[in-house]
Design a protein around this motif. Structure first.
Motif, mmCIF file in Angstrom:
data_model
loop_
_atom_site.group_PDB
_atom_site.id
_atom_site.type_symbol
_atom_site.label_atom_id
_atom_site.label_comp_id
_atom_site.label_asym_id
_atom_site.label_seq_id
_atom_site.Cartn_x
_atom_site.Cartn_y
_atom_site.Cartn_z
ATOM 1 N N MET A 139 -57.638 -5.040 0.675
ATOM 2 C CA MET A 139 -56.390 -4.283 0.745
ATOM 3 C C MET A 139 -55.910 -3.928 -0.668
ATOM 4 S SD MET A 139 -55.283 -3.783 3.857
ATOM 5 C CE MET A 139 -53.513 -3.611 3.643
ATOM 6 N N PRO A 140 -55.476 -2.664 -0.874
ATOM 7 C CA PRO A 140 -54.928 -2.304 -2.183
ATOM 8 C C PRO A 140 -53.561 -2.935 -2.393
ATOM 9 C CG PRO A 140 -54.722 -0.467 -0.658
ATOM 10 C CD PRO A 140 -55.532 -1.528 0.044
ATOM 11 N N PHE A 141 -53.056 -2.798 -3.609
ATOM 12 C CA PHE A 141 -51.737 -3.321 -3.954
ATOM 13 C C PHE A 141 -50.689 -2.949 -2.906
ATOM 14 C CE2 PHE A 141 -52.616 -3.065 -8.801
ATOM 15 C CZ PHE A 141 -52.941 -4.414 -8.839
ATOM 16 N N ASP A 142 -49.825 -3.904 -2.578
ATOM 17 C CA ASP A 142 -48.625 -3.643 -1.776
ATOM 18 C C ASP A 142 -47.490 -3.447 -2.774
ATOM 19 O OD1 ASP A 142 -46.617 -3.439 0.071
ATOM 20 O OD2 ASP A 142 -46.580 -5.573 0.576
ATOM 21 N N ILE A 143 -47.201 -2.201 -3.096
ATOM 22 C CA ILE A 143 -46.315 -1.867 -4.210
ATOM 23 C C ILE A 143 -44.874 -1.757 -3.724
ATOM 24 C CG2 ILE A 143 -45.811 -0.153 -5.994
ATOM 25 C CD1 ILE A 143 -48.790 0.614 -5.904
ATOM 26 N N GLN A 144 -43.994 -2.523 -4.355
ATOM 27 C CA GLN A 144 -42.571 -2.436 -4.088
ATOM 28 C C GLN A 144 -41.953 -1.374 -5.007
ATOM 29 O OE1 GLN A 144 -41.311 -4.347 -1.479
ATOM 30 N NE2 GLN A 144 -43.522 -4.742 -1.284
ATOM 31 N N LEU A 199 -52.865 16.402 -8.904
ATOM 32 C CA LEU A 199 -54.274 16.022 -8.934
ATOM 33 C C LEU A 199 -54.541 15.221 -10.198
ATOM 34 C CD1 LEU A 199 -55.626 19.605 -8.125
ATOM 35 C CD2 LEU A 199 -55.509 17.710 -6.491
ATOM 36 N N LEU A 200 -55.268 14.115 -10.061
ATOM 37 C CA LEU A 200 -55.673 13.300 -11.202
ATOM 38 C C LEU A 200 -57.068 13.729 -11.652
ATOM 39 C CD1 LEU A 200 -54.484 9.882 -9.788
ATOM 40 C CD2 LEU A 200 -53.582 10.937 -11.879
ATOM 41 N N PHE A 201 -57.248 13.879 -12.962
ATOM 42 C CA PHE A 201 -58.546 14.306 -13.484
ATOM 43 C C PHE A 201 -59.433 13.092 -13.746
ATOM 44 C CE2 PHE A 201 -61.250 15.557 -17.190
ATOM 45 C CZ PHE A 201 -62.066 16.448 -16.500
ATOM 46 N N ARG A 202 -60.496 12.973 -12.977
ATOM 47 C CA ARG A 202 -61.533 11.941 -13.105
ATOM 48 C C ARG A 202 -60.948 10.532 -13.286
ATOM 49 N NH1 ARG A 202 -66.775 13.814 -16.373
ATOM 50 N NH2 ARG A 202 -67.618 12.343 -14.857
ATOM 51 N N PRO A 203 -60.047 10.105 -12.410
ATOM 52 C CA PRO A 203 -59.408 8.802 -12.609
ATOM 53 C C PRO A 203 -60.372 7.628 -12.526
ATOM 54 C CG PRO A 203 -58.896 9.667 -10.424
ATOM 55 C CD PRO A 203 -59.558 10.775 -11.182
ATOM 56 N N GLN A 204 -61.405 7.734 -11.678
ATOM 57 C CA GLN A 204 -62.332 6.605 -11.556
ATOM 58 C C GLN A 204 -63.062 6.337 -12.872
ATOM 59 O OE1 GLN A 204 -62.174 9.187 -9.403
ATOM 60 N NE2 GLN A 204 -62.213 8.458 -7.274
ATOM 61 N N PRO A 228 -58.099 -9.401 -18.432
ATOM 62 C CA PRO A 228 -58.549 -9.293 -17.033
ATOM 63 C C PRO A 228 -58.748 -7.841 -16.611
ATOM 64 C CG PRO A 228 -56.221 -9.814 -17.107
ATOM 65 C CD PRO A 228 -56.702 -9.888 -18.520
ATOM 66 N N GLU A 229 -59.784 -7.611 -15.829
ATOM 67 C CA GLU A 229 -60.023 -6.284 -15.285
ATOM 68 C C GLU A 229 -59.072 -6.019 -14.116
ATOM 69 O OE1 GLU A 229 -64.166 -5.226 -14.666
ATOM 70 O OE2 GLU A 229 -64.775 -6.896 -15.966
ATOM 71 N N VAL A 230 -58.958 -4.749 -13.772
ATOM 72 C CA VAL A 230 -58.135 -4.332 -12.640
ATOM 73 C C VAL A 230 -59.062 -3.731 -11.591
ATOM 74 C CG1 VAL A 230 -56.163 -2.961 -11.876
ATOM 75 C CG2 VAL A 230 -56.255 -3.799 -14.241
ATOM 76 N N PRO A 231 -59.091 -4.266 -10.367
ATOM 77 C CA PRO A 231 -59.957 -3.687 -9.333
ATOM 78 C C PRO A 231 -59.715 -2.190 -9.176
ATOM 79 C CG PRO A 231 -59.038 -5.769 -8.583
ATOM 80 C CD PRO A 231 -58.339 -5.438 -9.869
ATOM 81 N N GLU A 232 -60.811 -1.428 -9.071
ATOM 82 C CA GLU A 232 -60.694 0.032 -9.067
ATOM 83 C C GLU A 232 -59.811 0.533 -7.936
ATOM 84 O OE1 GLU A 232 -63.696 3.802 -8.559
ATOM 85 O OE2 GLU A 232 -64.294 2.230 -9.971
ATOM 86 N N GLU A 233 -59.955 -0.049 -6.736
ATOM 87 C CA GLU A 233 -59.150 0.417 -5.610
ATOM 88 C C GLU A 233 -57.665 0.200 -5.859
ATOM 89 O OE1 GLU A 233 -58.824 -0.214 -0.729
ATOM 90 O OE2 GLU A 233 -59.876 -1.699 -1.971
ATOM 91 N N ASP A 234 -57.317 -0.979 -6.390
ATOM 92 C CA ASP A 234 -55.915 -1.266 -6.696
ATOM 93 C C ASP A 234 -55.383 -0.325 -7.771
ATOM 94 O OD1 ASP A 234 -55.860 -3.364 -4.892
ATOM 95 O OD2 ASP A 234 -56.307 -4.888 -6.399
ATOM 96 N N PHE A 235 -56.188 -0.116 -8.798
ATOM 97 C CA PHE A 235 -55.777 0.716 -9.928
ATOM 98 C C PHE A 235 -55.506 2.148 -9.452
ATOM 99 C CE2 PHE A 235 -56.686 0.531 -14.765
ATOM 100 C CZ PHE A 235 -55.583 1.332 -15.026
#
Length: 354
Positions: A1-6, A82-87, A103-110
């Motif tokens: 699951m991606p971040f649950d952002i408040q 639109l985001l340019f090449r975010p991955q 620490p790295e940030v998981p790509e899906e969460d990021f």
């Protein structure tokens, strides 16, 4: 699951800056994304009003420069930003994090966080040609501890800023000074990481060059022989019918725009070489009349023509306009960002994927 952002929205929205006078890094949108890391993964992801961040004076970001960032852009689209090449930017961010013991940030969460923040401030995405919403993810060590070791606490935050062209609304070809005293980064160091320390290392030479009438500097390797970068850009030279750019080493940044330009040039069947190129070779090509053009690439600069290089007493002039290839690259990128060219490569990622 991606971040649950408040989400806590601002109660005092800022006035929008005047179109056509954005500059670079002068204005900031209404919100920030933040998340904390204390050894158990990223926690408390949230979007809050843009404002100061509390930081202990003994934090590792302040004491030992455990701080890094990324730079990417969002542009307007017919159905939203639109985001340019975010991955690719996310992967580069995590490469920097590993090198700096962060620490790295998981790509899906990021990616989820980037989309959420840009969606929240979508009205800040400028629509005038050449402008964009600059997206600046940043990570800092926040633990208050004076021993020399990696921090055990970190803050990830993302701010956004509506920007115009880095070199002004009507940029002219750049004058660059070839730096032969200072070195931005050495092999085995952190030059390939987008660390704040890399940028402060270049400020003295850059300020000296600006006082002498130059826009930026060309950085050479630790032996002052081979070209590495051009200020805040990767650099390309067209020598004869071949476009040459330095290969990726651990002393220079793997530019996302650089990668995009290489893809385009190869699609167009332009002869390209990623290889070491000495400043002496560039000067000799100029003397023979074979240095046809030079340009820099970067998220902020896009494709910026280089009109003059000065290496000691040698001056290499390349003209007062973009060269043929730089012009084609610039127009192609501007048409892509303006949704006037089909995105066949999937480089533009919708903020709202539905």
């Amino acid at each position: 699951m991606p971040f649950d952002i408040q989400v806590t929205r601002t109660r005092e929205p800022k006035p929008r800056p005047p179109a056509g006078d954005l500059g670079f890094g002068r204005f900031y949108s209404d919100h920030l994304f933040l998340a904390d890391h204390e050894g158990r993964g990223w926690q408390n992801p949230r979007i809050v009003p843009h404002g100061p961040i509390p930081l202990d004076p003994a934090a590792s970001a302040l004491q030992y420069a455990q701080a890094m960032f990324e730079g990417m852009k969002a542009v307007p689209g017919e159905r939203g930003p639109l985001l340019f090449r975010p991955q690719m930017h996310i992967r580069r961010f995590n490469v920097s994090a590993r090198r700096l013991c962060m620490p790295e940030v998981p790509e899906e969460d990021f990616l989820h966080a980037l989309r959420a923040l840009v969606r929240e401030d979508a009205s800040w995405v400028p629509t005038e040609p050449g402008a964009s919403l600059y997206v600046r993810p940043t990570m800092i060590g926040t633990e208050a501890y004076l021993g020399v070791r990696p921090s055990r606490k970190y803050l990830l935050y993302v701010l956004t800023s509506p920007v115009g062209n880095y070199f002004g609304p009507r940029p002219t070809p750049l004058r660059l000074w070839v730096e032969t005293e200072h070195v931005r980064a050495a092999r085995g160091g952190i030059g390939a990481a987008k660390a704040g320390a890399n940028y402060v290392a270049g400020m003295a030479a850059a300020e000296r060059a600006k006082k002498a009438g130059f826009h930026q500097v060309i950085w050479l390797d630790q032996n002052h022989q081979h070209v590495e970068e051009a200020g805040t850009m990767n650099v390309f030279f067209r020598i004869g019918d071949t476009v040459v750019t330095p290969p990726l080493e651990d002393s220079l940044l793997a530019g996302v725009t650089r990668d995009s330009v290489l893809h385009l040039l190869r699609e167009w069947k332009v002869k390209v070489q990623e290889r070491p190129v000495s400043i002496a070779e560039v000067a000799e090509a100029s003397a023979r009349g074979e240095l046809k053009e030079a340009f820099g690439t970067g998220t902020a600069a896009t494709v910026s023509a280089i009109g003059e290089l000065q290496w000691g007493e040698k001056v290499m002039r390349l003209g007062d306009a973009r060269g043929e290839i730089a012009e084609r690259l610039y127009r192609t990128m501007m048409e892509l960002f303006g949704s006037r060219r089909p995105d066949r490569r999937g480089w533009l990622v919708p903020v709202d994927p539905s």
